[in-house]
Scaffold this active site. Sequence first.
Site, short mmCIF file in Angstrom:
data_model
loop_
_atom_site.label_atom_id
_atom_site.label_comp_id
_atom_site.label_asym_id
_atom_site.label_seq_id
_atom_site.Cartn_x
_atom_site.Cartn_y
_atom_site.Cartn_z
N ILE A 13 0.86 -1.18 0.00
CA ILE A 13 0.00 0.00 0.00
C ILE A 13 0.90 1.24 0.00
O ILE A 13 1.68 1.46 0.93
CB ILE A 13 -0.92 -0.01 1.24
N ASN A 42 -0.05 4.44 0.05
CA ASN A 42 -0.52 5.47 0.98
C ASN A 42 -1.79 4.95 1.67
O ASN A 42 -2.86 4.95 1.10
CB ASN A 42 -0.82 6.76 0.22
N GLU A 98 -11.04 -0.05 -7.95
CA GLU A 98 -12.19 -0.79 -8.45
C GLU A 98 -12.56 -2.00 -7.61
O GLU A 98 -13.74 -2.30 -7.44
CB GLU A 98 -11.96 -1.14 -9.92
MO1 MOS Z 1 -12.48 2.78 -14.47
S1 MOS Z 1 -14.42 2.13 -14.98
O1 MOS Z 1 -11.53 1.90 -15.52
O2 MOS Z 1 -12.51 4.44 -14.72
#
Ligand code: MOS
Length: 721
Positions: free
Chosen positions: A602, A604, A678
């Site tokens: 990670i 940040n 995501e």
């Molecule tokens: Mo994302 S849907 O790849 O901006």
Amino acid sequence: MTANPIGQPVPRVDGRLKVTGSADYAAEHHPDGMAHGVVVQSTIAAGWISGFDVAAAEAVPGVVRVILAGGIPDFPWEENRQIVDPAEGVIERPLAELRVLHQGQHIALVVAETLEAARHAASLVRVSYREERAVTSITEAVRQAEPVSGESSKEYPPNVERGDVEGEWARSAVTVSASYVMPRHNQNPMETHATIASWTASGLTLWDKTQWPQNVAETVGKALGLPKDQVHVICPFVGGAFGSSLRVWPHTYLAAIASKMLGRPVKIDLSRREYYGGTGCRPWTQLNMRLGADRDGRLRMIAQEAIAETSTYEDYTEAVVRPTRVLYKSEANGTYYKLAHRATNTPNAMRAPGETTGLFGLECALDELAYALRLDPVELRLRNVNDFDPFKKLPFSSTSHAECLRRGAEAFGWRRRNPQPADTREGRLLIGSGVASAIYPVNISPAEARATLMPNGEVQVLIAASDMGPGTYTSLSQVAAGTLNLPIERIRLHIGDSKLPHAPVHGGSMTMASCGHAVLAACQALLETLARDHGANTHDLARTAAGLSAPVSAEGRHDPGDLQKKYSPWAFGAVFAEVAVDPDTCETRVRRITGAYGNGHIINPRLARSQSIGGFIQGIGQALMERTEVDEQSGRIMNANLAEYLIPVLADTPALEVIFVKEDDPHLGPLQAKGIGEIALCGIGPAIANAVFHATGIRVRELPITPDKLFSGQELPAAAD
Ligand code: MOS
């Protein structure tokens, strides 16, 4: 010596600019002589424009020109199809013809001295049509759905099977067969879509809201017949996007065309209503799931058929069935992908495009299987965790799936859960908890950066990356500062400009693993150059800089090489949600969410947590509120505004807990970073849906879980006295 900021919870370097309103977004520029363009949009789903009446519009004081479909100059309209565009279909060319392909298509542009005049005049444009019969009903479109074909089928084959799917189905002791629906969603970023176009002797400048400035330069250039170095795209700040600014949308070409026709800068700033038809959306998708298992819960087969809406002019495809191929072990696996063509605007990527949708079906079906087996849903997942991609026949580059399930369950207090559905009460409320796994690919693309040590001791870092909110300014500055052993205040990072060194799209959660490594490489190259060509002491760049007579630059590049040939790289997680359902009003409130992730190193933790809780909140919207309503008869979007398209507000946002398990993954490069943006949305929707079932005993298989769906069909257990 400076403490290495990589891995530290550094506050946002652009935070002050943002909270003081000093960060300038695409619509906030005012080139001299700028006029305002407001679009007129079609009010039919399919057909031809037969005439315009513009007398009233032209009579409005301040109107400069009413530009009509069929009334623009010829341009080459050469296509520049990229990863963000559908592989199959015809890209929309605004005002180039009289044909109407969807509701909300731009069919005229009113340009005026003021926004008010343009908006008023646009409302006065009268349009007549020759309307054609078109499929606007999703029900009818689904009946006519066809397997993915053409160019799209190369990346998204319609049928992918491993093993004997039907045989294993027949051999399974316990089976689940159910259909789930993810409705259409709109990304609804805070910043709406805007482009300002300005032509000068040296070419075209676009201040454009985009997640990929260099693609806009190239794509608009090809369409309008300009070399890409004559199109300059500027977008230093993006006020949220969630995928909505990956593609080049019609209004961007239109601003450039209008500006060229009028010989002055033109701004088009779409309203919320306008962008629901003028950009994309997450596609409505039906997921037909079949799972078969032995009595001990070991999966024999997994099958998922996705039927997703697209337009009549483009085949939009996404990764909807991919998680189902790799997340769990099974003897056999089948994934099937069909498109339902509907006279509507083409869908596009929205945060975890496909993955979040496919997981809703997979993770809810798995929950149903757990109840059928009388097995704990966490235990069911643990018994089937995969450590190998059975399709690519490659190991994962790393996986913490099982650890995320265990750590998340422990932090959430899963053990205290009463396994019986509709049997936990708190006062009059029905309480339930649910789990889902999360998975998102690790994407890495080639990227380039340039680092320059200035005589004043600052280091300028250039890369055409974007920051739609995750904190790219901060995280890339951390990488530069950490590599150069400098305080972060010395780093001047420039992004959001097409003239900067090459960056891939700011999407697919790939920015840190791609641009981060390019910045790292550029900074290392700078240190080498200083040592080699200037005999400099690279441990004290302040002293080195003071001795320089001119800036010293170096370039760096990152390429993931054969990573995808040697490994199947994914990030994994497990999410847990608790809900309370009111048995009288059927209102569901999410009370808490815990998410545990294996995201490599990670960079940040503060930004990573922010990304994650943002995903959780969007997941609450997905589970309980969000739905773009398309009228079955007319194809018109009925709730194209934030009053009727519901998203969570603070009062809907409960306690949110994020856990990053320790995970190394040197295969991904020296930063060992997986994306976060995501996967943060993946699994939240099904975890909440599973919690609602646990609370109520009612299985809602179509999102969002609104009170009407709990009212209908089944009686909720009566409130306890
Ligand atoms: Mo994302 S849907 O790849 O901006």
